[in-house]
Design a protein around this motif. Sequence first.
Motif, PDB file in Angstrom:
ATOM      1  N   PHE A  79       0.822  -1.204   0.000  1.00  0.00           N
ATOM      2  CA  PHE A  79       0.000   0.000   0.000  1.00  0.00           C
ATOM      3  C   PHE A  79       0.861   1.262   0.000  1.00  0.00           C
ATOM      4  CE2 PHE A  79      -2.906  -3.225   1.649  1.00  0.00           C
ATOM      5  CZ  PHE A  79      -3.875  -3.105   0.679  1.00  0.00           C
ATOM      6  N   GLU A  80       2.021   1.133   0.626  1.00  0.00           N
ATOM      7  CA  GLU A  80       2.942   2.255   0.658  1.00  0.00           C
ATOM      8  C   GLU A  80       3.359   2.619  -0.768  1.00  0.00           C
ATOM      9  OE1 GLU A  80       3.483   4.057   3.147  1.00  0.00           O
ATOM     10  OE2 GLU A  80       4.928   5.359   2.123  1.00  0.00           O
ATOM     11  N   ARG A  81       3.687   1.573  -1.542  1.00  0.00           N
ATOM     12  CA  ARG A  81       4.146   1.833  -2.914  1.00  0.00           C
ATOM     13  C   ARG A  81       3.031   2.422  -3.764  1.00  0.00           C
ATOM     14  NH1 ARG A  81       8.159  -2.705  -2.851  1.00  0.00           N
ATOM     15  NH2 ARG A  81       6.514  -4.182  -3.262  1.00  0.00           N
ATOM     16  N   ILE A  82       1.803   1.884  -3.595  1.00  0.00           N
ATOM     17  CA  ILE A  82       0.675   2.429  -4.360  1.00  0.00           C
ATOM     18  C   ILE A  82       0.460   3.888  -3.983  1.00  0.00           C
ATOM     19  CG2 ILE A  82      -1.812   2.252  -4.773  1.00  0.00           C
ATOM     20  CD1 ILE A  82      -1.528  -0.755  -4.296  1.00  0.00           C
ATOM     21  N   LYS A  83       0.551   4.141  -2.665  1.00  0.00           N
ATOM     22  CA  LYS A  83       0.356   5.509  -2.189  1.00  0.00           C
ATOM     23  C   LYS A  83       1.373   6.450  -2.847  1.00  0.00           C
ATOM     24  CE  LYS A  83       1.123   7.745   1.942  1.00  0.00           C
ATOM     25  NZ  LYS A  83       1.545   7.541   3.328  1.00  0.00           N
ATOM     26  N   GLN A  84       2.609   5.990  -2.907  1.00  0.00           N
ATOM     27  CA  GLN A  84       3.653   6.836  -3.491  1.00  0.00           C
ATOM     28  C   GLN A  84       3.426   7.056  -4.985  1.00  0.00           C
ATOM     29  OE1 GLN A  84       5.448   8.582  -1.698  1.00  0.00           O
ATOM     30  NE2 GLN A  84       5.009   7.496   0.203  1.00  0.00           N
ATOM     31  N   MET A  85       2.939   6.013  -5.660  1.00  0.00           N
ATOM     32  CA  MET A  85       2.611   6.156  -7.087  1.00  0.00           C
ATOM     33  C   MET A  85       1.541   7.237  -7.261  1.00  0.00           C
ATOM     34  SD  MET A  85       4.080   4.161  -9.392  1.00  0.00           S
ATOM     35  CE  MET A  85       2.884   4.117 -10.714  1.00  0.00           C
ATOM     36  N   ILE A  86       0.537   7.194  -6.380  1.00  0.00           N
ATOM     37  CA  ILE A  86      -0.568   8.153  -6.487  1.00  0.00           C
ATOM     38  C   ILE A  86      -0.063   9.566  -6.232  1.00  0.00           C
ATOM     39  CG2 ILE A  86      -2.773   8.856  -5.462  1.00  0.00           C
ATOM     40  CD1 ILE A  86      -3.243   5.851  -4.870  1.00  0.00           C
ATOM     41  N   ILE A  87       0.773   9.704  -5.184  1.00  0.00           N
ATOM     42  CA  ILE A  87       1.314  11.029  -4.863  1.00  0.00           C
ATOM     43  C   ILE A  87       2.115  11.555  -6.050  1.00  0.00           C
ATOM     44  CG2 ILE A  87       2.980  12.260  -3.412  1.00  0.00           C
ATOM     45  CD1 ILE A  87       2.070  10.419  -1.094  1.00  0.00           C
ATOM     46  N   LEU A 120       8.256  -2.998  -7.865  1.00  0.00           N
ATOM     47  CA  LEU A 120       6.857  -2.616  -8.085  1.00  0.00           C
ATOM     48  C   LEU A 120       6.142  -3.716  -8.865  1.00  0.00           C
ATOM     49  CD1 LEU A 120       4.945  -0.064  -7.782  1.00  0.00           C
ATOM     50  CD2 LEU A 120       5.560   0.437 -10.137  1.00  0.00           C
ATOM     51  N   LYS A 121       5.024  -4.189  -8.317  1.00  0.00           N
ATOM     52  CA  LYS A 121       4.293  -5.272  -8.980  1.00  0.00           C
ATOM     53  C   LYS A 121       3.302  -4.689  -9.991  1.00  0.00           C
ATOM     54  CE  LYS A 121       4.635  -8.285  -4.992  1.00  0.00           C
ATOM     55  NZ  LYS A 121       5.262  -7.274  -4.114  1.00  0.00           N
ATOM     56  N   PRO A 122       2.943  -5.504 -11.012  1.00  0.00           N
ATOM     57  CA  PRO A 122       2.001  -4.997 -12.022  1.00  0.00           C
ATOM     58  C   PRO A 122       0.709  -4.463 -11.406  1.00  0.00           C
ATOM     59  CG  PRO A 122       2.944  -7.059 -12.745  1.00  0.00           C
ATOM     60  CD  PRO A 122       3.455  -6.829 -11.358  1.00  0.00           C
ATOM     61  N   ILE A 123       0.205  -5.160 -10.422  1.00  0.00           N
ATOM     62  CA  ILE A 123      -1.064  -4.722  -9.817  1.00  0.00           C
ATOM     63  C   ILE A 123      -0.882  -3.380  -9.113  1.00  0.00           C
ATOM     64  CG2 ILE A 123      -0.635  -6.159  -7.754  1.00  0.00           C
ATOM     65  CD1 ILE A 123      -4.106  -5.488  -9.099  1.00  0.00           C
ATOM     66  N   GLU A 124       0.287  -3.200  -8.505  1.00  0.00           N
ATOM     67  CA  GLU A 124       0.553  -1.926  -7.833  1.00  0.00           C
ATOM     68  C   GLU A 124       0.652  -0.800  -8.859  1.00  0.00           C
ATOM     69  OE1 GLU A 124       3.177  -3.669  -4.099  1.00  0.00           O
ATOM     70  OE2 GLU A 124       4.196  -2.990  -5.891  1.00  0.00           O
ATOM     71  N   LEU A 125       1.311  -1.116  -9.946  1.00  0.00           N
ATOM     72  CA  LEU A 125       1.450  -0.121 -11.011  1.00  0.00           C
ATOM     73  C   LEU A 125       0.073   0.257 -11.556  1.00  0.00           C
ATOM     74  CD1 LEU A 125       3.138   1.503 -13.030  1.00  0.00           C
ATOM     75  CD2 LEU A 125       3.394  -0.560 -14.387  1.00  0.00           C
ATOM     76  N   MET A 126      -0.751  -0.784 -11.753  1.00  0.00           N
ATOM     77  CA  MET A 126      -2.072  -0.559 -12.312  1.00  0.00           C
ATOM     78  C   MET A 126      -2.924   0.310 -11.387  1.00  0.00           C
ATOM     79  SD  MET A 126      -4.522  -3.525 -13.709  1.00  0.00           S
ATOM     80  CE  MET A 126      -5.879  -3.330 -12.593  1.00  0.00           C
ATOM     81  N   LEU A 127      -2.928  -0.033 -10.116  1.00  0.00           N
ATOM     82  CA  LEU A 127      -3.724   0.755  -9.166  1.00  0.00           C
ATOM     83  C   LEU A 127      -3.160   2.163  -9.036  1.00  0.00           C
ATOM     84  CD1 LEU A 127      -4.374  -1.934  -6.415  1.00  0.00           C
ATOM     85  CD2 LEU A 127      -6.014  -0.951  -8.009  1.00  0.00           C
ATOM     86  N   GLY A 128      -1.832   2.237  -9.026  1.00  0.00           N
ATOM     87  CA  GLY A 128      -1.201   3.541  -8.915  1.00  0.00           C
ATOM     88  C   GLY A 128      -1.522   4.434 -10.098  1.00  0.00           C
TER      89      GLY A 128
END
Lengths: 307, 368
Positions: free
Chosen positions: B2-10, B213-221
């Motif tokens: 979730f941290e990584r997704i959060k950072q992608m969003i930021i 970074l996993k594909p799903i994280e990238l996608m959500l981000g």
Amino acid sequence: MNKAIAIRMLNLTKSFGDNIAVDNLNLEIEKGELFGLVGPDGAGKTTIMRLLTAVMGPTSGKAWVAGHSIAQEGERIKEKIGYMSQRFGLYEDLTVMENIFFYADLYEVPQSERPQRIERLLGFSNLTPFKDRLAGKLSGGMKQKLGLACALIHTPEVLFLDEPTNGVDPVSRRDFWRILYDLLKEEVTIFVSTAYLDEAERCGRIGLIHKGRILIEDSPAIVKNSLGYPMIEVWVEDSRAALEAVRGVDGVRSVNLYGDRLHATLESPDISRRVVERLGDSGIKISSLREITPSIEDIFLSQVEGR
Amino acid sequence: MFERIKQMIIKEFIQVFRDRRMIAIVFLTPIMQLLAFGYAVTTDVNNISTAIYDLDKSYESRELVRRLKSSGYFDIRYVAQSPDEIRELLDRGKIATALQIDRGFSSDLKNRRQTEVQILVDGTDSNTATVAMDYANRVIIKYTKDMERQRVEPVRIDLRTRAWYNPDLRSKNYNVPGVIAIVIMLTCLLLTSMAVVREREIGTMEQLMVTPLKPIELMLGKTIPFAIIGFFDVFLVTMVGIFWFDIPIKGPIQLMPLATAIYLFSVLGIGLFISTISRTQQQAMMATFLFYIPAVLLSGFMFPIENMPEIIQYGTYINPLRYFLIIIRGIFLKGNGLDILWPQMGSLFVLGVVVIAISALRFRKRIS
């Protein structure tokens, strides 16, 4: 598996349809080595990089990076490697610090370690004064250093550099290599690919690659002496005519043209007299002639021709 | 994770807000489009340019013309002197309608004989033509009735029509909610598809792929930021719709966030899908419009789905806009709640899940 081996390839092969990009590669790279993969565009350098960074799966064969199999443990490998490509893979609309922080977050670098790591990376790359500048506003050389800083934020064990200095000015290139040497002191293994043959000489060990195969692999000094025949360099006025003339001389194994000079591989040193005679007969004026140590380019060309 | 997704969003937000043009695209264009379309996309027919060719020149004929004029729909611009002149005016597009009153109109009326007037309509724009004819008919029927009333008083059925949900028959009420739906679709499709492709274009995708970074994280981000922006845009344009265009809200407005969420699910899924088939941002933009235009035309936004050929009607079931239009118009105009709209909400949700699943699979395959 020996712990001192950082990268190991075993019959590593990758083909795209009928096109074999990487052909049965066997190679071991020790921890702390600076290994250079040297070859022209399309030789398969980038494909090898992609296989070793676990971005792409091999068609057959195996490979281990930092002790992990590229096929089964890709995720573990990604945590332990740094990667930088010829294309500046950073966000131009983010500042230097924002880029570094972003990659620090992706690699989950602990907050407590960040300040000192970042300070050190900015220090060696001389980016400290440009902390808040947008990455897109940096010069080519500085972008490259920022890319390197980002690739090193998680102190990787193995650093992959895919033609890192492509299109970078000579001064920045020298700086860049100085940074790489500093990294070697910290036992980082560096796997670099390059099409620049002068850069190959800076590596601890090189592998000449052509059409997916390693032609020869050793230290640059040994590679350069691998010819087994003397080589002469002849400066002439009409180099094209000279090329034709020298080619016909008995005992000349191969000739290559480099602008106003020729590099000729001879069966034995005394053949050079025949070369002089032939050029004289053809009315071509020789500016100078001397025996030289072959360059990596010479070796590469002779290897490619030898196949 | 979730941290990584959060950072992608930021990171994504920093990028959007740093670029002034992006701020304009994200927040200004939806409002501008709504304002423009809100006024322009109207099927109301007003000020129909009209010519009169009155051969009777009687009190009765003038009365008919006066009634036509005072109905408010007809703008009488020409008084023609010959049939040729009428033809000429129609040919040149100077008028859309012509009324011809023949000699003997008043005497026929006085003698209670059947009489005729002729209405000529420019049928090029069939919608306007139909509406114009209808209006003219109504005026004439009313006139006839009034004339008859002055004489005998026959018992007749008095037909009174009343339009429900939109009593003034303001096409704005019907169109503005639709415009909200299509404006949001375009913004979200473009943002999502281009954001992913941009990473590929500038080479950062290559860099991201060698990080943990996993594909799903990238996608959500890459989708969550635009879902948030999409939400905000819906809020923004809805406010404009309510306060600027006075669109009534009959239904439970609190249903909007849920409906929007389900709708954005499909839209972002399609955006993601476009990103997997596009190599460059131009291609992504082209693909977006190739999808968007048929999606709007075949959604019931302008043309009722019931009027389409059956096979096309089936095709509209995979169009998220189709469902969202029914939902948003239901909430705004009909006062429908979840009790009535659940089949649409459910279908849209299922569609969204399917689209997201397909896109996610393609996305994973594409980046590895």
